[in-house]
Design a protein around this motif. Structure first.
Motif, PDB file in Angstrom:
ATOM      1  N   VAL A   9      25.071  37.431  54.156  1.00 36.42           N
ATOM      2  CA  VAL A   9      25.957  37.204  55.513  1.00 36.42           C
ATOM      3  C   VAL A   9      25.103  37.251  56.639  1.00 36.42           C
ATOM      4  N   ALA A  10      24.173  37.778  56.669  1.00 37.07           N
ATOM      5  CA  ALA A  10      23.325  37.707  57.972  1.00 37.07           C
ATOM      6  C   ALA A  10      22.577  36.328  58.330  1.00 37.07           C
ATOM      7  N   THR A  11      22.328  35.631  57.412  1.00 32.87           N
ATOM      8  CA  THR A  11      21.637  34.373  57.594  1.00 32.87           C
ATOM      9  C   THR A  11      22.176  33.402  56.447  1.00 32.87           C
ATOM     10  N   SER A  12      22.324  32.348  56.849  1.00 34.40           N
ATOM     11  CA  SER A  12      22.986  31.235  56.124  1.00 34.40           C
ATOM     12  C   SER A  12      22.125  29.805  56.433  1.00 34.40           C
ATOM     13  N   PHE A  13      22.068  28.984  55.224  1.00 32.59           N
ATOM     14  CA  PHE A  13      21.138  27.935  55.494  1.00 32.59           C
ATOM     15  C   PHE A  13      22.098  26.409  55.042  1.00 32.59           C
ATOM     16  N   ALA A  14      21.736  25.516  55.726  1.00 34.15           N
ATOM     17  CA  ALA A  14      22.245  24.392  55.182  1.00 34.15           C
ATOM     18  C   ALA A  14      21.156  23.379  54.756  1.00 34.15           C
ATOM     19  N   ILE A  15      21.469  22.670  53.578  1.00 32.30           N
ATOM     20  CA  ILE A  15      20.399  21.792  52.915  1.00 32.30           C
ATOM     21  C   ILE A  15      20.921  20.302  53.773  1.00 32.30           C
ATOM     22  N   VAL A  16      20.130  19.898  54.397  1.00 31.91           N
ATOM     23  CA  VAL A  16      20.115  18.631  55.157  1.00 31.91           C
ATOM     24  C   VAL A  16      19.308  17.557  54.612  1.00 31.91           C
ATOM     25  N   GLU A  17      19.527  16.287  54.357  1.00 33.86           N
ATOM     26  CA  GLU A  17      18.754  15.373  53.661  1.00 33.86           C
ATOM     27  C   GLU A  17      17.510  14.866  54.859  1.00 33.86           C
ATOM     28  N   THR A  18      16.372  15.190  54.882  1.00 33.94           N
ATOM     29  CA  THR A  18      15.677  14.860  55.749  1.00 33.94           C
ATOM     30  C   THR A  18      14.429  14.141  55.066  1.00 33.94           C
ATOM     31  N   ARG A  19      13.641  13.636  55.769  1.00 36.85           N
ATOM     32  CA  ARG A  19      12.321  13.037  55.136  1.00 36.85           C
ATOM     33  C   ARG A  19      11.026  14.028  55.859  1.00 36.85           C
ATOM     34  N   LEU A  20      10.662  15.019  55.008  1.00 33.87           N
ATOM     35  CA  LEU A  20       9.957  15.919  55.365  1.00 33.87           C
ATOM     36  C   LEU A  20       8.474  15.959  54.521  1.00 33.87           C
ATOM     37  N   SER A  21       7.493  16.096  55.191  1.00 31.04           N
ATOM     38  CA  SER A  21       6.199  16.148  54.340  1.00 31.04           C
ATOM     39  C   SER A  21       6.265  17.516  53.471  1.00 31.04           C
ATOM     40  N   GLU A  22       5.408  17.873  52.522  1.00 34.00           N
ATOM     41  CA  GLU A  22       5.439  19.065  51.829  1.00 34.00           C
ATOM     42  C   GLU A  22       5.220  20.121  52.971  1.00 34.00           C
ATOM     43  N   ASN A  23       4.161  19.826  53.764  1.00 33.51           N
ATOM     44  CA  ASN A  23       3.768  20.887  54.798  1.00 33.51           C
ATOM     45  C   ASN A  23       4.816  21.330  55.721  1.00 33.51           C
ATOM     46  N   ALA A  24       5.629  20.334  56.150  1.00 30.77           N
ATOM     47  CA  ALA A  24       6.810  20.552  57.146  1.00 30.77           C
ATOM     48  C   ALA A  24       7.989  21.286  56.116  1.00 30.77           C
ATOM     49  N   ALA A  25       8.186  21.125  55.041  1.00 31.80           N
ATOM     50  CA  ALA A  25       9.059  21.535  54.320  1.00 31.80           C
ATOM     51  C   ALA A  25       8.789  23.009  54.075  1.00 31.80           C
ATOM     52  N   HIS A  26       7.606  23.215  53.871  1.00 32.20           N
ATOM     53  CA  HIS A  26       6.898  24.688  53.702  1.00 32.20           C
ATOM     54  C   HIS A  26       7.086  25.472  55.101  1.00 32.20           C
ATOM     55  N   LEU A  27       6.576  24.989  55.860  1.00 33.03           N
ATOM     56  CA  LEU A  27       6.981  25.543  57.287  1.00 33.03           C
ATOM     57  C   LEU A  27       8.334  25.886  57.510  1.00 33.03           C
ATOM     58  N   LEU A  28       9.329  24.989  57.422  1.00 31.45           N
ATOM     59  CA  LEU A  28      10.793  25.292  57.483  1.00 31.45           C
ATOM     60  C   LEU A  28      11.153  26.448  56.623  1.00 31.45           C
ATOM     61  N   GLY A  29      10.588  26.655  55.333  1.00 32.30           N
ATOM     62  CA  GLY A  29      10.922  27.643  54.612  1.00 32.30           C
ATOM     63  C   GLY A  29      10.620  28.994  55.008  1.00 32.30           C
ATOM     64  N   THR A  30       9.194  29.062  55.761  1.00 31.07           N
ATOM     65  CA  THR A  30       8.683  30.133  56.477  1.00 31.07           C
ATOM     66  C   THR A  30       9.612  30.674  57.594  1.00 31.07           C
ATOM     67  N   ILE A  31      10.060  29.769  58.271  1.00 30.09           N
ATOM     68  CA  ILE A  31      10.618  30.084  59.537  1.00 30.09           C
ATOM     69  C   ILE A  31      11.973  30.416  59.197  1.00 30.09           C
ATOM     70  N   ARG A  32      12.748  29.864  57.955  1.00 26.72           N
ATOM     71  CA  ARG A  32      13.924  30.223  57.654  1.00 26.72           C
ATOM     72  C   ARG A  32      13.875  31.787  57.166  1.00 26.72           C
ATOM     73  N   ALA A  33      12.772  32.158  56.204  1.00 32.15           N
ATOM     74  CA  ALA A  33      12.564  33.476  55.719  1.00 32.15           C
ATOM     75  C   ALA A  33      12.421  34.554  57.002  1.00 32.15           C
ATOM     76  N   SER A  34      11.888  33.836  58.044  1.00 28.44           N
ATOM     77  CA  SER A  34      11.577  34.858  59.004  1.00 28.44           C
ATOM     78  C   SER A  34      12.743  35.087  60.044  1.00 28.44           C
ATOM     79  N   LEU A  35      13.625  34.457  60.059  1.00 29.17           N
ATOM     80  CA  LEU A  35      14.883  34.380  61.026  1.00 29.17           C
ATOM     81  C   LEU A  35      15.417  35.608  61.043  1.00 29.17           C
ATOM     82  N   PRO A  36      15.853  36.281  60.040  1.00 26.81           N
ATOM     83  CA  PRO A  36      16.548  37.800  60.255  1.00 26.81           C
ATOM     84  C   PRO A  36      15.591  38.731  60.985  1.00 26.81           C
ATOM     85  N   LEU A  37      14.547  38.712  60.854  1.00 28.55           N
ATOM     86  CA  LEU A  37      13.418  39.975  61.637  1.00 28.55           C
ATOM     87  C   LEU A  37      13.415  39.433  63.046  1.00 28.55           C
ATOM     88  N   LEU A  38      13.155  38.043  63.191  1.00 21.34           N
ATOM     89  CA  LEU A  38      13.183  37.663  64.692  1.00 21.34           C
ATOM     90  C   LEU A  38      14.254  37.672  65.362  1.00 21.34           C
TER      91      LEU A  38
END
Length: 161
Positions: A9-38
């Motif tokens: 309930v606290a955090t939701s995510f949408a999956i959006v079609e984007t052209r991201l490198s593996e590093n960019a996708a990993h960074l977004l995953g890290t940010i997504r996981a950090s959102l509730p605490l931040l």
């Protein structure tokens, strides 16, 4: 656009079609996981914006509402398409990578709010933006906190991005 309803309930995510490198996708995953605490530390609603499929559009691809203060929004913003005419500051960040800070007199649910937008960069390229939406009353309270605490929050935000 596909919305993943299988999140907390606290955090939701949408999956959006984007052209991201593996590093960019990993960074977004890290940010997504950090959102509730931040979100709780900043006492603000956080939104991750990604460029949309059409020019002049961005998608609210992830969000987190604070548990420490009431959310500025009455309902989820996840998956909402934002156009440049609505959020010029966001598109300036997506184009040039410089953070934007806006104090707004517009109210959400009767509450005036401020909006900060920080670039999300991967491999030197802006891949998205983090929006920090905070009630102006709460922003005033944050400014009264210890400078050490405020610097620590800023460092955490920089580490996440």
């Amino acid at each position: 656009m596909v919305v993943n309803e299988d999140m907390s309930v606290a955090t939701s995510f949408a999956i959006v079609e984007t052209r991201l490198s593996e590093n960019a996708a990993h960074l977004l995953g890290t940010i997504r996981a950090s959102l509730p605490l931040l979100s709780d530390l900043m006492r603000a609603d956080l939104i991750v914006y990604l460029p949309g499929n059409n020019p002049g559009e961005a998608v609210m691809a992830a969000e987190s509402r604070p548990a420490t203060v009431p959310s500025v929004f009455s309902e989820s913003q996840l998956g909402r398409i934002v156009i440049e005419e609505e959020e010029r500051a966001l598109f300036r960040v997506l184009r040039n990578g410089a953070p934007q800070h806006e104090a707004s007199r517009v109210t959400l649910r009767g509450t005036p709010y401020g909006h900060e937008i920080w670039p999300i960069k991967s491999e030197g390229k802006v891949i998205g933006a983090l929006g920090v939406v905070v009630a102006l009353l709460e922003r005033g309270r944050q400014r009264k906190k210890s400078i050490v605490f405020r610097r620590a929050i800023a460092q955490v935000r920089q580490m996440v991005l």
